[in-house]
Enzyme design. Structure first.
Site, PDB file in Angstrom:
ATOM      1  N   SER A 129       0.822  -1.216   0.000  1.00 62.21           N
ATOM      2  CA  SER A 129       0.000   0.000   0.000  1.00 62.21           C
ATOM      3  C   SER A 129       0.857   1.268   0.000  1.00 62.21           C
ATOM      4  O   SER A 129       0.430   2.316  -0.489  1.00 62.21           O
ATOM      5  CB  SER A 129      -0.928   0.000   1.215  1.00 62.21           C
ATOM      6  OG  SER A 129      -0.176  -0.081   2.419  1.00 62.21           O
ATOM      7  N   ASP A 145      -2.536   7.170  10.209  1.00 65.60           N
ATOM      8  CA  ASP A 145      -2.599   5.847  10.828  1.00 65.60           C
ATOM      9  C   ASP A 145      -1.256   5.345  11.337  1.00 65.60           C
ATOM     10  O   ASP A 145      -1.144   4.214  11.807  1.00 65.60           O
ATOM     11  CB  ASP A 145      -3.189   4.824   9.849  1.00 65.60           C
ATOM     12  CG  ASP A 145      -2.393   4.725   8.551  1.00 65.60           C
ATOM     13  OD1 ASP A 145      -1.301   5.342   8.467  1.00 65.60           O
ATOM     14  OD2 ASP A 145      -2.860   4.063   7.613  1.00 65.60           O
ATOM     15  N   HIS A 181       1.054   5.019   6.834  1.00 65.68           N
ATOM     16  CA  HIS A 181       1.098   5.657   5.521  1.00 65.68           C
ATOM     17  C   HIS A 181       1.555   7.108   5.648  1.00 65.68           C
ATOM     18  O   HIS A 181       1.188   7.806   6.600  1.00 65.68           O
ATOM     19  CB  HIS A 181      -0.272   5.580   4.851  1.00 65.68           C
ATOM     20  CG  HIS A 181      -0.695   4.170   4.566  1.00 65.68           C
ATOM     21  ND1 HIS A 181      -1.543   3.478   5.415  1.00 65.68           N
ATOM     22  CD2 HIS A 181      -0.359   3.310   3.567  1.00 65.68           C
ATOM     23  CE1 HIS A 181      -1.730   2.256   4.942  1.00 65.68           C
ATOM     24  NE2 HIS A 181      -1.023   2.126   3.816  1.00 65.68           N
TER      25      HIS A 181
END
Length: 830
Positions: free
Chosen positions: A130, A306, A309
């Site tokens: 991600s 978070d 990221h």
């Protein structure tokens, strides 16, 4: 930025002194004695400084510093390893909130059209987890800023730009395992669909799924070792990047991610570096490690939503670093020195090097033969260009002198080339902060006050005062350029007034000379043109830049020619002619009105202006990047400044002739009531302009008003500086010294103080910005002063006083210039 002014304006005037009142008592005598002691100590301190720190000693120190810095940077590159490509990808720091500065080089901010041009018909693949998907989106947004992050998680995402035939894809591979290896292997076997750029990275999922076990780390290293073999093979035809893992902010990680610690990530990064830097699997240039985003994230991960990221600004850094690594070598942006190969010198640059070497050879031969008779010409006044007569007759100039001057100029040009054309010294981007501009400003004005002295005369705009004016303005402009203050509109508008003030002085000085002296001879014209243009012409050749690039010199040269034409055409109206009949004043006003009408005619017809200056060979002087638009912008922005200076000179000289002004030392310029009234209006006008400039919204909006109102602040300053007699009687020798070399300072800054043709800053001392600016400034000022001396020396040789000899040289220069222009015209692609 040097202007020409007439020395006759500044001839000393004998004025009677006023005796001080007698001391009233012993206390007053004591105070007066204390003041005398303070003044004596102050003067002695300045003498001590001037005795031991002469300009000659300063130049020797600067030469030694340059040689040491050359050795240092050569050793740094040879033994320290790495080049600007590696620096771009691995090192850097934040200059501001979102301004990333790679170590030692400049990073270009790519726009959509540039990115599409660079990546046209290419296939770019991002493969990973991600966080690689984040990097993918940031990269795509450079190409298409409107792109939204609308792809599904844990799935492949595809982007295509049909116009440029560009494909950028994201492939979901959260772990460095056999699946990733199989994909890399397939690329090595494919032909049509083989990617041109591959960006990979993974580790967090391996840590998360296996709770950060040591066995997983060993398996990660083994898998990456297997993948590296195929990456190395793929790198023969594509650019491969492995993204090192960014840090996490452990306090905000969710419970199912708590095992992803910075300690674990450091272990995985260490494993990746051991594998990919190993000569067994990959040569150093094959698989590139992208660590810049990680360096940036160390400072910004605390802002992560978070904890895993990256904030948008940080991932944008990684995308822009990647874009610079891919595109700088293709598009070669002037402000993108990272990862950009150096262009080899062209034919003209090689010929100029041979010319300076030839001059050095001739100098050495003459020196060996014993031609030691060398006397520097009496230094011409840089304002009036009139020689200061020596007290006794001096021997004629020896044959060695011009070759010695050319040798010194050749050494200086070598330094210019090494600073801004060779890959020797480092470069950095500018970044504006209020402190970076205003704190140095305070420093220089404190120094200016410290070096206050009495003037030789008390005339309005006397010689010392005009030098002082040019000096402090030039220093402000230098600070403005190096600090990137053009980004702050109020500062930009005030600096625009300073440029207008230089042009105002151009009109004032040249008009005064022609009005008082009436010297329209070819010798003086050539002296002025040589003085203004010599350095720029040499730089155009050595640095391979067009004449218009150094915009101020074409500007003052153009206005000098126009002023000369205005004053020289029939009837030539001089002050001595107006003594016989005042009607001639109307004649000079008619000439000024005619000049104003010509200016207005061109100013309100941009198409006519551009068509006139686009005609060959005139266009060769005023084109920049194939257009005369930059010349139009510079010309029209201060189009009235010169004629304002001419009108002011005319009014002042008429008032002076009629003895309306009181110019004795300590005397107010006008009677008390008029002086106070003018001072009041001047202060109000000065402050009003500053308030208006401080409230400017955009440069475009304010530039429209600038040509009409800049004269308000210029005149306000002149009156504030000159109406009080005590103000006219003192000047700053510190600012005056810089004023005498203001032209050289303005031009030299382009390449040996700033960098990348003024887009960045030269870095001589890496890692210490404050020390770097001190060292580079010291060398820069010494070089500018030496160039001024060389220019004055060569002017006496190149421009002879004999008219026939001068005409022959002008003819030879004309033929040479025509040959160069014709060769450029006949060369394909020019």
């Amino acid at each position: 930025m040097e202007t020409e002014e007439e020395a006759v304006l500044h001839e000393p005037k004998r004025t009677g002194g006023v005796a001080p009142p007698p001391l009233l008592d012993d206390t007053a005598a004591c105070c007066h004695g204390g003041a005398k002691m303070a003044v004596l100590a102050y003067s002695r301190g300045k003498r001590e400084i001037n005795q031991y720190f002469t300009i000659k000693n300063a130049k020797l120190i600067s030469l030694a510093a340059v040689l040491l810095l050359l050795l240092f940077h050569t050793a740094l590159r040879h033994y320290g390893g790495g080049d600007s490509c590696e620096w771009l990808l691995s090192k850097g720091r934040y200059l501001g909130e979102n301004a990333w500065q790679p170590y030692g080089c400049m990073m270009h901010k790519y726009k959509s059209i540039e990115a599409k041009t660079c990546l046209s018909k290419k296939r770019v693949v991002f493969a990973g987890d991600s966080r690689i998907r984040q990097l993918f989106y940031s990269f795509v947004k450079i190409i298409e800023p409107e792109r939204t992050e609308d792809g599904n998680k844990h799935e492949d995402i595809f982007f295509q730009d049909e116009k440029s035939s560009l494909n950028v894809n994201f492939l979901w591979y959260p772990e460095a395992n056999n699946s990733m290896k199989d994909r890399v292997v397939s690329w090595t076997h494919e032909t049509a669909a083989k990617p041109d750029v591959v960006v990979l990275g993974a580790a967090t999922w391996s840590i998360k799924l296996h709770s950060g076990s040591s066995e997983t780390l060993q398996q990660y290293k083994a898998n990456l070792t297997a993948i590296a073999v195929h990456l190395d093979k793929l790198a023969e035809h594509a650019e491969i990047y492995w993204v090192l893992q960014d840090p996490v902010y452990e306090d905000t990680l969710s419970e199912n991610r708590k095992m992803i610690t910075n300690q674990q990530l450091d272990l995985y990064n260490q494993a990746a570096m051991e594998v990919l830097n190993s000569s067994k699997y990959s040569r150093r240039s094959r698989v590139k490690l992208l660590a810049a985003a990680r360096e940036a994230a160390l400072e910004t991960i605390i802002n992560s939503v978070d904890g895993l990221h990256l904030p948008e600004g940080t991932r944008n850094v990684g995308a822009m670093v990647l874009m610079n690594s891919l595109c700088n070598k293709l598009l070669r942006p002037i402000d993108g020195s990272c990862c950009q190969p150096i262009s080899p010198p062209n034919l003209i640059q090689k010929l100029s090097a041979c010319f300076f070497l030839g001059a050095a050879v001739v100098f050495v031969v003459l020196h060996v033969l014993g031609c030691n008779r060398h006397r520097r010409h009496a230094t011409p006044d840089v304002e009036s260009l009139e020689e200061k007569k020596p007290a006794t007759a001096a021997a004629p100039l020896g044959p060695k002198a011009p070759f010695q001057a050319l040798c010194r100029m050749g050494v200086i040009m070598l330094y210019f080339y090494l600073c801004d054309r060779a890959d020797v010294f480092m470069k950095e981007q500018k970044f504006y902060t209020h402190s970076a501009f205003f704190i140095p400003l305070i420093y220089i004005f404190v120094l200016g006050v410290f070096y206050s002295e009495n003037t030789k005369e008390a005339k309005l705009l006397n010689r010392e005062q005009t030098d002082e004016w040019k000096g402090w303005m030039q220093l402000v402009i230098l600070i403005y350029h190096v600090s990137g203050a053009s980004a702050f509109v109020p500062v930009y508008m005030h600096v625009r007034v300073l440029v207008a003030a230089y042009l105002f002085q151009t009109g004032y000085g040249h008009f005064s000379f022609f009005w008082l002296k009436g010297d329209f001879g070819l010798y003086r014209v050539c002296q002025v043109l040589f003085r203004l243009n010599f350095l720029v012409v040499v730089l155009c050749i050595v640095m391979d830049r067009p004449y218009q690039f150094y915009y101020f010199v074409p500007l003052v040269t153009f206005w000098f020619v126009l002023i000369y034409a205005t004053m020289a055409i029939w009837p030539q109206i001089l002050q001595k002619r107006t003594n016989s009949s005042g009607i001639w004043h109307l004649g000079i006003l008619a000439k000024l009105l005619g000049l104003l009408l010509i200016i207005c005619f061109f100013a309100f017809s941009q198409s006519l202006f551009m068509s006139v200056f686009s005609v060959w060979p005139v266009s060769k002087l005023f084109e920049l990047n194939g257009s005369v638009h930059e010349w139009w912008f510079r010309w029209q922005l201060d189009r009235f400044a010169v004629i304002h200076g001419m009108v002011f000179a005319f009014i002042y000289l008429v008032l002076q002739k009629r003895q309306v002004l009181s110019e004795g030392k300590g005397e107010a310029l006008f009677p008390a009531k008029i002086s106070n009234l003018l001072l009041f209006f001047s202060v109000v006008s000065f402050i009003t302009y500053s308030i208006w400039a401080s409230n400017c919204k955009t440069k475009t909006e304010c530039n429209e008003m600038h040509p009409y109102i800049s004269v308000v602040q210029i005149l306000a300053f002149i009156l504030i500086r000159n109406i009080p007699g005590y103000a006219r009687s003192v000047y700053s020798s510190f600012f005056s010294w810089f004023g005498k070399i203001s032209l050289e300072l303005f031009i030299c800054q382009y390449h040996i103080w700033l960098a990348a043709d003024t887009k960045g800053i030269l870095v001589l001392i890496p890692g210490n910005p404050s020390l770097n600016i001190l060292v580079s400034t010291f060398i820069f000022v010494c070089v500018a002063h030496e160039v001024s001396v060389i220019t004055n020396d060569l002017a006496q040789v190149v421009i002879p006083k004999d008219s026939m000899a001068l005409l022959k040289r002008l003819g030879a220069m004309g033929v040479l210039s025509l040959f160069v222009l014709m060769s450029q015209l006949l060369t394909p692609g020019t």
